[in-house]
Design an enzyme around this catalytic site. Structure first.
Site, mmCIF file in Angstrom:
data_model
loop_
_atom_site.group_PDB
_atom_site.id
_atom_site.type_symbol
_atom_site.label_atom_id
_atom_site.label_comp_id
_atom_site.label_asym_id
_atom_site.label_seq_id
_atom_site.Cartn_x
_atom_site.Cartn_y
_atom_site.Cartn_z
ATOM 1 N NE ARG A 94 -11.135 7.266 -23.539
ATOM 2 C CZ ARG A 94 -10.645 6.592 -22.485
ATOM 3 N NH1 ARG A 94 -10.968 6.972 -21.263
ATOM 4 N NH2 ARG A 94 -9.821 5.587 -22.645
ATOM 5 C CG HIS A 108 -25.079 6.711 -16.553
ATOM 6 N ND1 HIS A 108 -26.429 6.953 -16.694
ATOM 7 C CD2 HIS A 108 -24.549 7.849 -16.044
ATOM 8 C CE1 HIS A 108 -26.701 8.185 -16.288
ATOM 9 N NE2 HIS A 108 -25.584 8.754 -15.874
#
Ligand code: DGP
Length: 125
Positions: free
Chosen positions: A34, A109
């Site tokens: 997260r 990412h």
């Protein structure tokens, strides 16, 4: 010209276990966790475990096993978070690179965002 990877970046530290994270999924070559500063009800970052700065770096130099694993990990996270089109209302994937892309952490990412209508892709400059 080659890509320069800084192994002191924060996601490298997460991969080495030096900084905690809230893991959503771990596979052989990928980790999903997260975002610390979520911008939507679903905001998960998916990274390859290998030392790649950006998507172009990864796509150029990663093995086929890493690429398949990473691609499928992203899809699996979408399913797990309930935003995949099989059961959910959709999502946005963002991968910032370099200074124009405003990349803060220099380890590849993909942001997976969803859980609410996300508006248009870019704000007008
Ligand atoms: P980008 O600008 O695309 O490089 O986004 C980097 C993201 O990383 C940003 O949304 C905030 C997130 N982030 C920064 N530091 C940490 C951290 O220590 N842990 C987690 N989970 N996320 C972080």
């Amino acid at each position: 010209m080659s890509y320069a990877y800084d192994d002191q970046n924060i996601f490298a530290k997460i991969l080495r276990g030096e900084i905690p994270n809230t893991t959503v999924l771990e596979t052989e070559h990928s980790l999903a966790f997260r975002d610390l500063y979520p911008q939507a009800p679903t905001h998960v970052l998916v990274i390859p475990k290998g030392p790649y700065v950006s998507y172009d770096h990864f796509a150029s130099e990663a093995s086929e096993a890493e690429i398949v694993d990473y691609t499928r990990a992203i899809a699996e996270v979408c399913r797990m978070e309930g935003v995949a089109l099989t059961a959910g209302d959709g999502f946005r994937m963002i991968s910032n690179a370099g200074s124009d892309g405003v990349q803060d952490v220099p380890h590849l990412h993909v942001h997976i965002l969803g859980g609410r209508p996300l508006g248009r892709m870019l704000a007008k400059a």
